[in-house]
Design an enzyme around this catalytic site. Structure first.
Site, PDB file in Angstrom:
ATOM      1  N   LYS A  82     -13.722   3.016  -6.604  1.00 27.90           N
ATOM      2  CA  LYS A  82     -12.749   2.798  -5.525  1.00 27.90           C
ATOM      3  C   LYS A  82     -12.568   4.093  -4.740  1.00 27.90           C
ATOM      4  CE  LYS A  82      -8.006   1.075  -4.819  1.00 27.90           C
ATOM      5  NZ  LYS A  82      -6.768   0.651  -5.503  1.00 27.90           N
ATOM      6  N   SER A 157      -5.039  -3.737  -4.028  1.00 26.50           N
ATOM      7  CA  SER A 157      -5.821  -2.957  -3.103  1.00 26.50           C
ATOM      8  C   SER A 157      -7.246  -2.656  -3.549  1.00 26.50           C
ATOM      9  CB  SER A 157      -5.095  -1.647  -2.824  1.00 26.50           C
ATOM     10  OG  SER A 157      -4.980  -0.885  -4.013  1.00 26.50           O
ATOM     11  N   SER A 181      -2.958  -3.754  -8.377  1.00 27.07           N
ATOM     12  CA  SER A 181      -4.174  -3.618  -7.560  1.00 27.07           C
ATOM     13  C   SER A 181      -5.500  -3.724  -8.288  1.00 27.07           C
ATOM     14  CB  SER A 181      -4.141  -2.313  -6.780  1.00 27.07           C
ATOM     15  OG  SER A 181      -3.300  -2.457  -5.670  1.00 27.07           O
TER      16      SER A 181
HETATM   17  N1  GLN Z   1       0.071  -4.595  -3.709  1.00 25.06           N
HETATM   18  C1  GLN Z   1       0.982  -3.597  -4.194  1.00 25.06           C
HETATM   19  C2  GLN Z   1       1.413  -2.731  -3.053  1.00 25.06           C
HETATM   20  O1  GLN Z   1       1.142  -3.069  -1.973  1.00 25.06           O
HETATM   21  C3  GLN Z   1       0.345  -2.813  -5.282  1.00 25.06           C
HETATM   22  C4  GLN Z   1      -0.645  -1.866  -4.798  1.00 25.06           C
HETATM   23  C5  GLN Z   1      -1.347  -1.168  -5.897  1.00 25.06           C
HETATM   24  O2  GLN Z   1      -1.285  -1.565  -7.049  1.00 25.06           O
HETATM   25  N2  GLN Z   1      -1.985  -0.081  -5.538  1.00 25.06           N
HETATM   26  O3  GLN Z   1       2.022  -1.711  -3.218  1.00 25.06           O
END
Ligand code: GLN
Length: 501
Positions: A82, A157, A181
């Site tokens: 990532k 994400s 994420s």
């Molecule tokens: N979707 C969540 C957010 O928008 C979690 C993001 C993540 O785990 N990096 O913060």
């Protein structure tokens, strides 16, 4: 196996073939690079492909194997990372204009550990900017598409990493999880994703979003691979002050298809209003299967503080983000919008042009909640809720070995559907974020498919959309999660299905 299809292998299958010299790492790497060339134009999982470096490393591994050396389980195996994890000499953008040209001078600890095993690093995957989002639509570069239906989101994400694994663009990938994420995109793409206990995997070299919540973890094609990657990346790191000294077991020892007598609780608050009937039905079927396998199931579990999770997360994460992202000022490194005017004007311009709308929203929210007079009302209050949620989990784990929930209340949604409605977007993580708030581990595994009732371009007839099951565990008890996941996987075939691409 047909040479051209080597990309379909799992880590453990490829390792056996490499070790016995039935295939070479160069062949395997070329096959995966060919697969990227073939499908990435449609799904757009990759931000950077470091083809030359990957081929060179593959040749080196082959050299070792041919010299008769023993190789580690990840040696010669292609992986994607990532783009929020620093890779020396390979651009690390966080899918942000702010870091579009940032080439780190060092490797994150996880990358060092993969390299120590002679993993073949293929490149970097797309994500929501600075890991803020649930759909990959917040990438500053381009959105990633769900391979099960190209008109839908892959989750986020770590959407790029999940898509890459599900389309065989890599044998495995690393992702990060601050509120879901890793798990939510794993569920949306039908791959395995593990968010380790906070402190289990070093965060050194992970570009910080919300430091008390962030964890790096694997996205893999099956549970065995997940254990192998955990063996490589878990463990204490003196360069991360929050890294735990807790001993690391050999996770593969937990891969026994026996869960007889394990106590599993199903907390009712996780079947939130708005849970799609298909998701509920799949979960019920999966739980029946776990019962057949000998687990002791209790549906009568309540974690009443769950309902505060979303609110607490949406204070804590933006507060920490606003502090972490203060470093992007156009002076030290990263994007600079020019030095005209005063220092303040130059910084303002850099931040206005360098950050996307979601990142700005979080910075504003966090700065507001931390400002004098509001700190007690918001941040401190959220931290108190956090303690209560942690205690609630502790009590539940006195009774249960693990808790089982859907990974997300819905199947992958259509691109664009939630882009103008941040609250709807944030709901995608209701089932995952209590785990980060409490710092416990959780895994998402493929648990079925919902038939798509509104066929759209890209969805083959009856292909259906993936549904993930989340299993949450005690701190540092990733082993039990892997054991349950492995037993379920051996008894099902969901992980064998591949997207129609
Ligand atoms: N979707 C969540 C957010 O928008 C979690 C993001 C993540 O785990 N990096 O913060």
């Amino acid at each position: 196996m047909q040479a051209g299809k080597l990309y379909e292998l799992t880590i453990h299958e490829a390792h056996e073939l490499l070790r016995s010299r039935q295939i070479s790492s160069l062949e395997l790497t070329k096959s995966v690079l060919m697969r990227i060339a073939e499908v990435d134009g449609s799904v757009r999982a990759c931000v950077t492909v470091a083809e030359d470096a990957a081929l060179q490393e593959a040749k080196k591994v082959d050299h070792y194997i041919n010299a008769g050396q023993e190789i580690s389980p990840l040696a010669g195996i292609p992986v994607l990372i990532k783009d929020v994890i620093c890779t020396r000499g390979i651009r690390t953008t966080c899918s942000s204009k702010m870091l579009e040209n940032f080439v780190p001078p060092y490797d994150a600890t996880v990358v060092e550990r993969l390299k120590a095993q002679r993993a073949v690093i293929l490149g970097k995957t797309n994500m929501d900017e600075f890991a803020m989002g649930s759909s990959n639509e917040h990438s500053a570069f381009f959105p990633t598409h769900n391979p099960w239906d190209l008109s839908r989101v892959p989750g986020g994400s770590s959407g790029g990493s999940a898509v890459a694994v599900s389309t065989d663009e890599a044998l495995y990938a690393l992702g990060t999880d601050t509120g879901g994420s890793i798990r939510q995109p794993a569920g949306f793409c039908s791959v395995v994703g593990l968010k380790p206990t906070y402190g289990r995997v070093s965060r050194f070299g992970l570009v910080a979003f919300a430091s008390s919540l962030d964890q790096i973890g694997p996205l893999t094609k099956d549970v065995t691979d997940c254990a192998l990657v955990m063996n490589a990346i878990a463990g204490h790191d003196p360069r991360d002050s929050t890294s735990a000294c807790h001993p690391v077991p050999d996770y593969t020892r937990h891969l026994v298809p026996d869960i007889k007598g394990l106590k599993l609780g199903i907390p009712r608050e996780y079947l939130v209003e708005g849970t799609q009937p298909e998701v509920r039905a799949a979960l019920e079927k999966a739980i029946d299967r776990l019962r057949e396998l000998g687990a002791d199931i209790d549906w009568d579990v309540s974690l009443p503080h769950t309902k505060y999770g979303l609110a607490a997360y949406n204070i804590i994460a933006p507060c920490e983000a606003s502090a972490n992202l203060a470093r992007y000022d156009g002076v030290k490194y990263g994007y600079c919008a020019g030095s005209a005017g005063s220092v303040i004007e130059a910084t303002e311009r850099t931040r206005q042009l360098g950050f996307g709308p979601e990142v700005k929203r979080r910075i504003m929210l966090g700065t507001y909640a931390l400002s004098a007079g509001y700190y007690d009302a918001y941040y401190l209050q959220a931290q108190k809720v956090r303690t209560l949620m942690k205690q609630e989990f502790d009590r539940a784990f006195e009774k249960y070995d693990a808790l089982v929930t859907p990974t997300s209340p819905t199947v992958p949604f259509k691109m664009g559907d939630r882009l103008d409605d941040p609250m709807a977007m944030y709901l995608a993580d209701v089932c995952t974020l209590p785990v980060n708030i409490a710092g416990i581990p959780a895994i998402s595994i493929p648990a079925g498919f919902a038939e798509d009732r509104s066929p759209s371009p890209g969805s083959g007839p009856g292909q259906g959309l993936p549904i993930g099951m989340q299993i949450m565990g005690k701190p540092f008890d990733e082993g039990t999660l892997l054991r349950i996941a492995f037993a379920y996987e051996q008894a099902t075939y969901w992980h064998k299905r591949r997207p129609p691409i």
